[in-house]
Motif scaffolding. Structure first.
Motif, short mmCIF file in Angstrom:
data_model
loop_
_atom_site.label_atom_id
_atom_site.label_comp_id
_atom_site.label_asym_id
_atom_site.label_seq_id
_atom_site.Cartn_x
_atom_site.Cartn_y
_atom_site.Cartn_z
N LYS A 20 0.82 -1.20 0.00
CA LYS A 20 0.00 0.00 0.00
C LYS A 20 0.86 1.26 0.00
O LYS A 20 0.62 2.19 -0.76
N LEU A 21 1.89 1.27 0.84
CA LEU A 21 2.74 2.45 0.99
C LEU A 21 3.77 2.59 -0.13
O LEU A 21 4.09 3.70 -0.54
N ASN A 22 4.28 1.49 -0.58
CA ASN A 22 5.37 1.50 -1.56
C ASN A 22 4.92 0.86 -2.87
O ASN A 22 5.60 0.00 -3.42
N THR A 23 3.77 1.28 -3.37
CA THR A 23 3.19 0.74 -4.59
C THR A 23 4.21 0.73 -5.72
O THR A 23 4.87 1.71 -5.98
N GLY A 24 4.32 -0.42 -6.36
CA GLY A 24 5.23 -0.53 -7.50
C GLY A 24 6.65 -0.90 -7.14
O GLY A 24 7.35 -1.50 -7.93
N SER A 25 7.10 -0.54 -5.94
CA SER A 25 8.45 -0.93 -5.52
C SER A 25 8.48 -1.20 -4.02
O SER A 25 8.95 -0.39 -3.24
N PRO A 26 7.94 -2.37 -3.63
CA PRO A 26 7.94 -2.71 -2.21
C PRO A 26 9.36 -2.75 -1.64
O PRO A 26 10.31 -3.07 -2.35
N LYS A 27 9.48 -2.38 -0.39
CA LYS A 27 10.80 -2.35 0.26
C LYS A 27 11.13 -3.66 0.97
O LYS A 27 12.28 -3.90 1.29
N LEU A 28 10.11 -4.47 1.22
CA LEU A 28 10.31 -5.72 1.94
C LEU A 28 10.15 -6.92 1.02
O LEU A 28 9.27 -6.95 0.17
N LYS A 29 11.03 -7.90 1.20
CA LYS A 29 10.93 -9.17 0.47
C LYS A 29 10.84 -10.26 1.52
O LYS A 29 11.64 -10.30 2.45
N PHE A 30 9.84 -11.12 1.38
CA PHE A 30 9.64 -12.17 2.37
C PHE A 30 9.99 -13.52 1.78
O PHE A 30 9.67 -13.80 0.63
N THR A 31 10.66 -14.34 2.57
CA THR A 31 10.93 -15.72 2.17
C THR A 31 10.43 -16.62 3.29
O THR A 31 10.39 -16.23 4.45
N ASP A 32 10.04 -17.82 2.93
CA ASP A 32 9.44 -18.76 3.87
C ASP A 32 10.29 -20.00 4.00
O ASP A 32 10.50 -20.73 3.04
N LEU A 33 10.77 -20.24 5.21
CA LEU A 33 11.58 -21.44 5.48
C LEU A 33 10.83 -22.73 5.17
O LEU A 33 11.45 -23.74 4.89
N GLU A 34 9.52 -22.68 5.25
CA GLU A 34 8.71 -23.89 5.02
C GLU A 34 8.42 -24.13 3.54
O GLU A 34 7.88 -25.17 3.17
N ASP A 35 8.78 -23.19 2.69
CA ASP A 35 8.56 -23.35 1.25
C ASP A 35 9.57 -24.36 0.72
O ASP A 35 10.76 -24.27 1.03
N SER A 36 9.09 -25.30 -0.09
CA SER A 36 9.99 -26.33 -0.63
C SER A 36 11.10 -25.74 -1.50
O SER A 36 12.14 -26.35 -1.68
N GLY A 37 10.88 -24.54 -2.02
CA GLY A 37 11.90 -23.89 -2.85
C GLY A 37 12.87 -23.02 -2.08
O GLY A 37 13.77 -22.41 -2.67
N TYR A 38 12.73 -22.97 -0.75
CA TYR A 38 13.64 -22.15 0.05
C TYR A 38 15.06 -22.68 -0.10
O TYR A 38 15.31 -23.87 0.02
N ASN A 39 16.00 -21.77 -0.35
CA ASN A 39 17.40 -22.16 -0.57
C ASN A 39 18.30 -21.43 0.42
O ASN A 39 18.52 -20.24 0.30
N ASN A 40 18.82 -22.18 1.40
CA ASN A 40 19.69 -21.55 2.40
C ASN A 40 21.08 -21.25 1.85
O ASN A 40 21.87 -20.58 2.51
#
Length: 150
Positions: A20-40
């Motif tokens: 909402k605040l940063n429309t078009g260029s969000p400042k935060l990127k979220f990753t999920d440890l439980e996602d099968s594609g998560y790459n440490n």
């Protein structure tokens, strides 16, 4: 940890506010440890493996430095215009209390939200991963035998 309802609630709130605040260029990127594609092994994930990631919230800054615990929330909230909420953590004793409170929450959050301790979930993760690797090895061995028989 998308399987933790408290964590998911927090992430969903931050994601919506960021969009909402940063429309078009969000400042935060979220990753999920439980996602099968998560790459440490990915630098964008701070080289945080499942075990380390499950023990506390982490954030990776654009320069690659990693934040852990309360500073993650302070920085994330700052990025979505709510940094003032964590302003009290600049007072040393309040920072200490916030850190201890978060440490306690992080240690027991999965007991409440998932019915198992963090240690049990970590153990299950490594067991599952070991089993999957063994299955891959067995399949590779079978494929090599088939090729040898041709």
């Amino acid at each position: 940890d998308s399987k933790c309802n408290v964590c998911k609630l927090e992430i969903d709130f931050l994601r919506k506010r960021d969009q909402k605040l940063n429309t078009g260029s969000p400042k935060l990127k979220f990753t999920d440890l439980e996602d099968s594609g998560y790459n440490n092994d990915d630098a964008a994930n701070g080289f945080i493996n499942y075990e380390i990631g499950m023990q506390a919230m982490h954030a990776v800054r654009p320069n690659g430095s990693v934040l852990t615990g309360v500073p993650v929330f302070s920085e994330a909230y700052k990025q979505v215009g709510l940094g003032w909420l964590f302003g009290i953590t600049r007072v040393p004793i309040l920072n200490w209390l916030a850190d201890r409170g978060y440490d306690l929450f992080a240690k027991y959050r999965t007991n409440i939200t998932r019915g198992q301790s963090v240690d049990t979930l970590i153990q299950a993760y490594w067991s599952k991963r070991s089993l999957l690797e063994k299955q891959r090895e067995d399949c590779s061995s079978c494929e090599e035998k088939k090729i040898g028989q041709l």
